[in-house]
Write an enzyme that holds these catalytic residues in place. Structure first.
Site, PDB file in Angstrom:
ATOM      1  N   GLY A  43       0.975  -1.182   0.022  1.00 57.59           N
ATOM      2  CA  GLY A  43       0.051   0.007  -0.138  1.00 57.59           C
ATOM      3  C   GLY A  43       0.958   1.184  -0.047  1.00 57.59           C
ATOM      4  N   TYR A 114      -6.914  -7.868  -6.885  1.00 59.54           N
ATOM      5  CA  TYR A 114      -8.386  -8.462  -6.331  1.00 59.54           C
ATOM      6  C   TYR A 114      -8.866  -7.812  -4.987  1.00 59.54           C
ATOM      7  CZ  TYR A 114      -6.797 -12.091  -9.590  1.00 59.54           C
ATOM      8  OH  TYR A 114      -6.509 -12.894 -10.834  1.00 59.54           O
ATOM      9  N   ASN A 175      -0.025   9.433  -8.085  1.00 61.54           N
ATOM     10  CA  ASN A 175       0.174   8.381  -8.125  1.00 61.54           C
ATOM     11  C   ASN A 175      -0.982   7.677  -8.648  1.00 61.54           C
ATOM     12  OD1 ASN A 175       1.641   6.135  -7.176  1.00 61.54           O
ATOM     13  ND2 ASN A 175       1.561   6.535  -5.037  1.00 61.54           N
ATOM     14  N   GLY A 266       8.642   5.338  -5.377  1.00 64.84           N
ATOM     15  CA  GLY A 266       8.038   6.755  -5.384  1.00 64.84           C
ATOM     16  C   GLY A 266       7.425   7.059  -4.121  1.00 64.84           C
ATOM     17  N   ASP A 267       6.938   5.897  -3.378  1.00 63.28           N
ATOM     18  CA  ASP A 267       6.468   6.130  -1.957  1.00 63.28           C
ATOM     19  C   ASP A 267       7.959   6.249  -1.023  1.00 63.28           C
ATOM     20  OD1 ASP A 267       4.111   5.456  -2.915  1.00 63.28           O
ATOM     21  OD2 ASP A 267       4.428   3.292  -2.695  1.00 63.28           O
TER      22      ASP A 267
END
Length: 325
Positions: A43, A114, A175, A266-267
């Protein structure tokens, strides 16, 4: 961490978003041929929270997971990384989202989601803890969250309202995820969101997918054309551009000849940049810190597993003459 008027512990940084259980193929090639997988949390927002916590600042993650084993797994990981999860909700009606990731030797690795109708897709304004946001120093948001459902979009809008009313700095990373929503719908939502942010961390690759424009100059023109006075454009191996006040400055990256895993880099940049803000560094130095954290993380596999602490960055400094403090 600090305490709010209701005696609840409030982190310096608060972020909101979904974290899924990620099953990463252990063998290379198309997913259809993979029979063994490694489980990881995945995440953008929780990765950022872990990155901030690794570098000594308090971070809280607001979310919703299923009341299931994957949900417990994610919560345990986040607690173990010293991220506050007191404002994470559990759903008995919906499950924790899952996605699978291929392992490719070269080129981008495909991701298969999913997560439709997941627990977090039901997240809405009523799930927000207003005091939690209002007492933070920074609210971090990405363009993934509002793309997951109408209620998620409403929650993001409300969170920004709360932050703005309480002088909380808002940082937005667009994002863009094409597998989450279409470019036209995303632009209609993300452009107003970026306009409300104090800092926008825009990735060149994401913006190219969002706008169809690849040229750096035109992308900067697009962002400034929206009315953004200052723009941070992430360029991957080329570092980043800090543009504003009629000036454009390139901030060098920390290159590696053998990148191992670009997943979540990127996070990693966002985490470093946010720590720079929390350390009250000038924006240019915060961008440089973001580049350094990204440069470190790309050399290691995983997303939160690859995030550095200050000792790691001091080691990186000795290799690249980067001054972290």
């Amino acid at each position: 961490m600090r305490r709010s008027t209701r005696s609840k512990v409030i982190p310096d940084l608060v972020t909101i978003g979904e974290t899924c259980a990620v099953l990463v193929a252990k063998t290379g090639g198309p997913l259809r041929y993979s029979s063994e997988f490694e489980r990881r949390p995945g995440g953008a927002e929780s990765t950022v929270a872990v990155g901030v916590a690794r570098l000594g600042h308090s971070a809280g993650w607001m979310s919703k997971v299923g009341d299931d084993e994957f949900g417990e797994y994610i919560l345990n990981v986040m607690r173990g990384e010293n991220v506050d999860v007191s404002s994470v909700r559990k759903s008995a009606e919906a499950q924790t989202g899952v996605f699978f990731r291929e392992n490719r030797a070269s080129g981008p690795s495909s991701v298969y989601y999913y997560r439709k109708h997941s627990a977090f897709s039901t997240y809405g304004p009523d799930d927000l803890d207003e005091d939690y946001i209002a007492s933070a120093r920074i609210l971090h948001l990405t363009g993934i969250t509002p793309g997951l459902s109408a209620t998620c979009r409403a929650a993001v809008d409300r969170a920004v309202d709360i932050a703005k009313a309480n002088n909380v700095t808002v940082v937005v990373d667009p994002n863009y995820r094409a597998k989450v929503w279409g470019a036209e719908e995303a632009r209609e939502c993300l452009e107003p969101l970026m306009l409300r942010a104090d800092h926008v961390l825009a990735g060149q690759e994401d913006l190219a997918k969002l706008t169809g424009v690849t040229c750096e100059k035109k992308l900067l023109g697009y962002l400034h054309g929206l009315g953004l006075p200052q723009v941070i454009l992430k360029l991957g191996r080329e570092g980043a551009i800090l543009s504003g006040d009629n000036t454009i400055e390139r901030v060098a990256s920390y290159l590696t000849d053998r990148p191992v895993d670009r997943f979540g880099v990127g996070d990693s940049f966002a985490a470093g940049f946010l720590v720079g803000l929390l350390e009250e560094l000038p924006v240019r130095e915060a961008v440089s810190l973001g580049n350094a954290v990204a440069g470190w993380s790309i050399r290691l596999p995983g997303n939160i597993e690859a995030l550095p602490d200050w000792d790691d960055l001091h080691q990186f400094r000795s290799e690249s003459n980067f001054v972290v403090r």
